[in-house]
Each structure stands twice: as structure tokens, then as C-alpha cells.
Design an enzyme around this catalytic site. Structure first.
Site, short mmCIF file in Angstrom:
data_model
loop_
_atom_site.label_atom_id
_atom_site.label_comp_id
_atom_site.label_asym_id
_atom_site.label_seq_id
_atom_site.Cartn_x
_atom_site.Cartn_y
_atom_site.Cartn_z
N LYS A 16 -45.35 -33.71 -57.01
CA LYS A 16 -44.33 -33.09 -57.79
C LYS A 16 -42.94 -34.00 -57.63
O LYS A 16 -42.44 -34.32 -58.19
CB LYS A 16 -43.99 -31.55 -57.76
CG LYS A 16 -45.10 -30.52 -58.21
CD LYS A 16 -44.82 -29.20 -58.15
CE LYS A 16 -44.46 -28.65 -56.79
NZ LYS A 16 -45.61 -28.70 -55.74
N ARG A 92 -41.96 -20.27 -59.47
CA ARG A 92 -43.17 -19.97 -58.63
C ARG A 92 -43.83 -18.42 -58.71
O ARG A 92 -44.89 -18.27 -58.17
CB ARG A 92 -42.88 -19.95 -57.29
CG ARG A 92 -42.85 -21.62 -56.68
CD ARG A 92 -42.30 -21.48 -55.16
NE ARG A 92 -43.16 -22.25 -54.36
CZ ARG A 92 -42.72 -23.56 -54.37
NH1 ARG A 92 -41.89 -24.28 -54.90
NH2 ARG A 92 -43.78 -23.93 -53.28
N ARG A 126 -48.11 -36.30 -44.81
CA ARG A 126 -46.80 -36.43 -45.53
C ARG A 126 -45.73 -37.10 -44.68
O ARG A 126 -45.61 -36.16 -43.43
CB ARG A 126 -46.33 -35.55 -46.31
CG ARG A 126 -44.81 -35.74 -47.13
CD ARG A 126 -44.59 -34.85 -48.04
NE ARG A 126 -44.92 -33.41 -47.67
CZ ARG A 126 -44.87 -32.29 -48.78
NH1 ARG A 126 -44.55 -32.64 -49.92
NH2 ARG A 126 -44.85 -31.16 -48.35
N ARG A 159 -42.57 -32.62 -42.39
CA ARG A 159 -41.89 -31.43 -42.47
C ARG A 159 -42.69 -30.31 -41.79
O ARG A 159 -43.79 -30.26 -41.30
CB ARG A 159 -42.39 -31.16 -43.97
CG ARG A 159 -41.09 -31.35 -45.07
CD ARG A 159 -41.48 -31.23 -46.28
NE ARG A 159 -41.80 -30.02 -46.96
CZ ARG A 159 -42.16 -29.78 -48.08
NH1 ARG A 159 -41.91 -30.60 -49.06
NH2 ARG A 159 -42.91 -28.44 -48.48
N ARG A 170 -49.71 -22.07 -47.79
CA ARG A 170 -48.83 -22.42 -48.88
C ARG A 170 -49.87 -22.47 -50.13
O ARG A 170 -49.54 -21.96 -51.19
CB ARG A 170 -48.02 -23.49 -48.72
CG ARG A 170 -46.94 -23.39 -47.77
CD ARG A 170 -46.45 -24.66 -47.20
NE ARG A 170 -46.33 -25.60 -48.33
CZ ARG A 170 -46.19 -26.85 -48.01
NH1 ARG A 170 -46.54 -27.47 -46.76
NH2 ARG A 170 -45.88 -28.03 -48.84
P1 AP5 Z 1 -45.20 -34.85 -52.83
O1 AP5 Z 1 -44.72 -35.48 -53.82
O2 AP5 Z 1 -44.39 -34.52 -51.39
O3 AP5 Z 1 -45.98 -33.25 -53.21
P2 AP5 Z 1 -45.25 -32.07 -53.83
O4 AP5 Z 1 -45.96 -31.68 -54.79
O5 AP5 Z 1 -43.76 -32.26 -54.05
O6 AP5 Z 1 -45.67 -30.83 -52.66
P3 AP5 Z 1 -44.79 -30.07 -51.96
O7 AP5 Z 1 -45.29 -29.85 -50.76
O8 AP5 Z 1 -43.11 -30.52 -51.68
O9 AP5 Z 1 -44.62 -28.57 -52.82
P4 AP5 Z 1 -44.39 -27.53 -52.28
O10 AP5 Z 1 -44.18 -26.47 -53.61
O11 AP5 Z 1 -45.39 -26.80 -51.51
O12 AP5 Z 1 -42.96 -27.42 -51.38
P5 AP5 Z 1 -41.62 -26.96 -51.67
O13 AP5 Z 1 -40.76 -27.91 -50.92
O14 AP5 Z 1 -41.45 -26.95 -53.25
O15 AP5 Z 1 -46.71 -35.38 -52.59
C1 AP5 Z 1 -47.47 -35.01 -51.13
C2 AP5 Z 1 -48.08 -36.19 -50.32
O16 AP5 Z 1 -48.88 -36.73 -51.11
C3 AP5 Z 1 -46.85 -37.37 -50.09
O17 AP5 Z 1 -47.29 -37.61 -48.67
C4 AP5 Z 1 -47.21 -38.44 -51.20
O18 AP5 Z 1 -46.68 -39.68 -50.72
C5 AP5 Z 1 -48.49 -38.06 -51.38
N1 AP5 Z 1 -48.90 -38.44 -52.65
C6 AP5 Z 1 -48.18 -38.02 -53.85
N2 AP5 Z 1 -48.89 -38.46 -54.84
C7 AP5 Z 1 -49.95 -39.21 -54.58
C8 AP5 Z 1 -51.09 -39.57 -55.29
N3 AP5 Z 1 -51.14 -39.59 -56.65
N4 AP5 Z 1 -52.10 -40.14 -54.58
C9 AP5 Z 1 -52.19 -39.95 -53.18
N5 AP5 Z 1 -51.24 -39.53 -52.45
C10 AP5 Z 1 -50.17 -38.98 -53.29
O19 AP5 Z 1 -41.37 -25.71 -51.00
C11 AP5 Z 1 -41.36 -25.41 -49.66
C12 AP5 Z 1 -41.21 -23.95 -49.46
O20 AP5 Z 1 -39.98 -23.63 -49.78
C13 AP5 Z 1 -42.28 -22.91 -50.09
O21 AP5 Z 1 -43.35 -22.78 -49.04
C14 AP5 Z 1 -41.14 -21.70 -49.99
O22 AP5 Z 1 -41.17 -21.11 -48.78
C15 AP5 Z 1 -40.03 -22.20 -50.47
N6 AP5 Z 1 -39.83 -22.24 -51.67
C16 AP5 Z 1 -39.51 -23.39 -52.68
N7 AP5 Z 1 -39.25 -23.03 -53.99
C17 AP5 Z 1 -39.26 -21.62 -54.03
C18 AP5 Z 1 -39.20 -20.80 -55.09
N8 AP5 Z 1 -39.13 -21.12 -56.32
N9 AP5 Z 1 -39.23 -19.45 -54.59
C19 AP5 Z 1 -39.71 -19.19 -53.56
N10 AP5 Z 1 -39.57 -19.85 -52.35
C20 AP5 Z 1 -39.53 -21.24 -52.82
MG MG Z 2 -41.86 -31.44 -52.97
#
Ligand code: AP5
Ligand code: MG
Length: 216
Positions: A16, A92, A126, A159, A170
Site C-alpha cells: 500500500k 481497518r 523492509r 520498523r 498484525r
Molecule cells: P509496503 O508498501 O511498505 O507495505 P504496506 O502495505 O504499506 O504495509 P504496512 O506494513 O505499512 O501496512 P500495515 O497496514 O501493517 O501498517 P501501517 O503502517 O498502516 O511494502 C512492504 C515491503 O514489501 C517493503 O519492503 C517493500 O519494498 C516490499 N514490496 C512492496 N511491493 C512489493 C512487490 N510488488 N514485490 C516485492 N516486494 C514489494 O500500520 C501500523 C500500525 O499502526 C498498525 O499495526 C496499528 O497499530 C496502527 N494503525 C494504523 N492505522 C490504523 C487504523 N486505521 N486503526 C487503528 N490502528 C491503526
Molecule cells: Mg505502509
């Protein structure tokens, strides 16, 4: 469509953030991501809410969701200030979905589909730039020089929630709380499914084409 309002859904590690950065640049819109916003405010005092923990960071490091009260407020403020956006990491759960529905209309809903084992590989490898937020992967998308950002020369870090244990937690929280959000948009007939297991450039071609098709 000028200044599209895009929602991007997908499990942790689906890509994402990677695709959102490109969408923001291509279409000149804001990248609104609750994960990054919360990481910048991990130590914020939310003890007045009288919930399980007193800061967002404690929920995040356990792989749990931060309470809706905190997250809804962040999104409301960010949406009010944005002229076109890609929303990443929200909603979410069902209650966040209802809240979002009450404060904005969406033009495109994208869903990046990726298998669980691949998600864990992506999360644990990552690396993120501490200065500009660019995302790398030690095997799938390595920087030219290990530990250094190609875009700005900043230091790369891992991270705190990207350990295998927290990554799996997660994904479980995602399956229980967020997978139904995907079904909600699928039932409405607005979900644009993208094969997220292709290379980042191939995923981007599909993402871009899908958003452009909605514009015409
Ligand atoms: P990346 O693009 O970083 O993945 P992502 O989908 O953004 O994954 P996240 O881990 O950021 O999502 P998340 O939802 O767990 O975390 P968030 O920060 O939102 O890609 C991942 C890796 O893969 C990278 O290394 C990249 O290089 C590689 N990659 C990408 N595309 C690729 C491809 N096509 N092929 C190969 N490799 C690839 O949330 C974190 C925490 O915050 C949550 O756990 C929660 O505690 C809190 N939080 C956030 N939002 C909320 C909410 N709305 N409500 C409640 N709590 C929340
Ligand atoms: Mg992300």
C-alpha cells in the site's frame, strides 16, 4: 478525473505504502496514511480515554489496532486539508468504515491481493528511510548502497513492528478486523482488485491504469 479520492486496501506488507507514494506523485494528491501519522505520534498521551494502553505506540508494537477515537480524528483533519488523496491504512474495521462514509466520498477503491507467506517475507525484509519515508526491501527492492536511501541519502531503519512475531500478529488482526472491510466494498461492487504479487513496477502499471480508467 482531477484530484481523485482514492482508497487503497490490502494486508500488512501488501504494498500500500509503495504504491501510494507513486499515486501521490503521479496525480498530485496527498498521501494520507494513518500508520505514518501514528508513528510520528507514538508517545502521544491518550490516557484520558482510559483504555488498554496510554500511548498509540504501545498498541502498534503489540500489532494491535490503535483506538478508533484517535485514528478517526487524524483522518478527519487530514481529509479536510486535502484536495485529492490516496488513503492508506484506514479504514481497518467496520466502525472506521462507517465513519469514513460519513465524512467523504471515494472515486476509486483499490485492493492489493497478496498471499500470507509473501506478506511475512516482505515485512521482515523492509527498510524505511528515516528522512523521506521511502521504502526498500533487502532482497526485492534493495537500495544501491546498503542502509542508505537512493532518493535522499538518509539512513534506513527497520520498523519496530516488522519482527516476524509482530508481523504475524498484525496479519491476524487484519484477517479478523479488516478483511470484512474489503468484503464490504466488494459487495458494493466498487472494489478494483489488483494482483499484488507482481513486481512493484507491474503492480504500478495496473494501479495507474485502473485509476485512469475510472477518470474517463
Ligand atoms: P509496503 O508498501 O511498505 O507495505 P504496506 O502495505 O504499506 O504495509 P504496512 O506494513 O505499512 O501496512 P500495515 O497496514 O501493517 O501498517 P501501517 O503502517 O498502516 O511494502 C512492504 C515491503 O514489501 C517493503 O519492503 C517493500 O519494498 C516490499 N514490496 C512492496 N511491493 C512489493 C512487490 N510488488 N514485490 C516485492 N516486494 C514489494 O500500520 C501500523 C500500525 O499502526 C498498525 O499495526 C496499528 O497499530 C496502527 N494503525 C494504523 N492505522 C490504523 C487504523 N486505521 N486503526 C487503528 N490502528 C491503526
Ligand atoms: Mg505502509
Amino acid at each position: 478525473m482531477s484530484n481523485p479520492r482514492i482508497l487503497i486496501l490490502g494486508a500488512p506488507g501488501a504494498g500500500k505504502g509503495t504504491q501510494s507514494r507513486r499515486l501521490a506523485e503521479e496525480f498530485g494528491i496527498e498521501h494520507i496514511t494513518t500508520g505514518d501519522a501514528l508513528r510520528e505520534n507514538k508517545g502521544m498521551d491518550i490516557s484520558h480515554l482510559d483504555l488498554e494502553y496510554d500511548t498509540p505506540g504501545e498498541y502498534m508494537d503489540a500489532g494491535e489496532l490503535v483506538p478508533d477515537e484517535v485514528v478517526n480524528e487524524i483522518v478527519k483533519t487530514a481529509l479536510e486539508e486535502a484536495n485529492g488523496f490516496v488513503l492508506d491504512g484506514y479504514p481497518r474495521n467496520e466502525s472506521q468504515t462507517e465513519y469514513l462514509d460519513s465524512i467523504t466520498d471515494l472515486d476509486v477503491v483499490l485492493y492489493l491481493d497478496v498471499d500470507e507467506d509473501e506478506l511475512v517475507r516482505r515485512l521482515t525484509g523492509r527498510r524505511v528511510c528515516e528522512d523521506c519515508g521511502a521504502t526498500y526491501h533487502v532482497d526485492f527492492n534493495p537500495p544501491e548502497e546498503a542502509g542508505v536511501c537512493d532518493e535522499c541519502g538518509g539512513d534506513l531503519y527497520q520498523r519496530e513492528d516488522d519482527t516476524e512475531e509482530t508481523a504475524r500478529e498484525r496479519i491476524e488482526v487484519y484477517e479478523e478486523n479488516t478483511a470484512p472491510v474489503v468484503e464490504y466494498f466488494r459487495d458494493q461492487g466498487v472494489l478494483e482488485e489488483i494482483d499484488g504479487e507482481q513486481t512493484p513496477d507491474e503492480v504500478w502499471e495496473d494501479v495507474k491504469a485502473t485509476v485512469e480508467a475510472r477518470a474517463n
